[in-house]
Write an enzyme that holds these catalytic residues in place. Structure first.
Site, PDB file in Angstrom:
ATOM      1  N   LYS A   1       0.714  -1.309   0.068  1.00  0.00           N
ATOM      2  CA  LYS A   1       0.083  -0.127   0.022  1.00  0.00           C
ATOM      3  C   LYS A   1       0.692   1.218   0.083  1.00  0.00           C
ATOM      4  CE  LYS A   1      -4.648  -0.165   2.107  1.00  0.00           C
ATOM      5  NZ  LYS A   1      -5.187  -0.013   3.213  1.00  0.00           N
ATOM      6  N   ILE A   2       0.532   2.026  -0.815  1.00  0.00           N
ATOM      7  CA  ILE A   2       1.447   3.357  -0.961  1.00  0.00           C
ATOM      8  C   ILE A   2       0.436   4.324  -1.428  1.00  0.00           C
ATOM      9  CG2 ILE A   2       3.093   4.590  -2.520  1.00  0.00           C
ATOM     10  CD1 ILE A   2       4.483   2.019  -3.112  1.00  0.00           C
TER      11      ILE A   2
END
Ligand code: G3P
Length: 216
Positions: A84-85
């Site tokens: 997750k970014i």
């Protein structure tokens, strides 16, 4: 629409996995912290051993270089990882570098169609519009989901849309109607999706009627 579980609670994940309907799990730093653990790797690996499907774990770095390094480390924990970014300039730069290497990125904290277009252009495997948090500030979160689905489909991006920040069962219905590929739901909402008073009433009545003719 696939159902992911939005939690880092191992007990909830075990219970939900038994139902056979969970296709992935999403976590974030707040959800992991809520469980009182600072061992992100241990938590994520345990989740990956329970659920067969993408498991999202979030980077906490701020610069593209650090994000890339952290994402590479996280993705080495299990073949199921989606890193997750956040959709920021740094996040887009990191995602553009990671995607060609085959590292799956779930671009998170998405609050607009434009952010989703950029996430898709960066090669993100998933983009997560946060429905509840948009509703919280007086916007129609689900409208954004519907628009993102439509735009990504028009341009044939393979990026899958995860309706996130789901707060109640109606959000799940609306996410499905909006064409979201996935809804990631808290355990409490999953239970609310299952339960219906008429189902409970019907089960009791069938059992009582059957008993009356001498069974049970
Ligand atoms: O996993 C991210 C997202 O689902 C968070 O939800 O309820 O904290 O806005 P919420």
């Amino acid at each position: 629409m696939q159902i992911f579980l939005d939690t880092a609670n191992i007990e909830e994940i075990r219970k939900a996995a038994k139902l056979g309907i969970i296709r992935g799990v999403t976590t974030n730093p707040s959800l992991v912290a809520k469980e009182g653990s600072s061992d992100l790797k241990g938590v994520i690996q345990e989740i990956a051993s329970i659920v067969d499907g993408p498991i999202s774990a979030e980077v906490l770095s701020q610069t593209p270089e650090e994000m890339i390094k952290e994402a590479e480390e996280i993705s080495s924990w299990s073949p199921s990882i989606a890193v997750k970014i956040p959709v920021s300039a740094a996040g887009l730069e990191a995602t553009s570098a990671l995607s060609p290497k085959g590292i799956k990125v779930n671009m998170t904290l998405c609050f607009s169609v434009n952010q989703a277009i950029l996430a898709a252009a960066a090669g993100a495997a998933f983009v997560s519009p946060f429905v509840g948090r948009l509703d919280d500030i007086g916007h129609n979160g689900m409208e954004i989901v519907s628009d993102i689905v439509e735009v990504l489909k028009t341009y044939q991006y393979p990026t899958r849309v995860i309706a996130a920040s789901i707060r109640h069962p109606l959000h799940c219905v609306l996410a499905a109607k909006a064409g979201a590929h996935i809804a990631t739901v808290p355990y409490k909402v999953l239970i609310q999706m299952i339960e219906h008073p008429l189902t409970e009433k019907g089960i009791s009545r069938f059992a009582a009627d059957w008993q009356q003719v001498g069974h049970g």
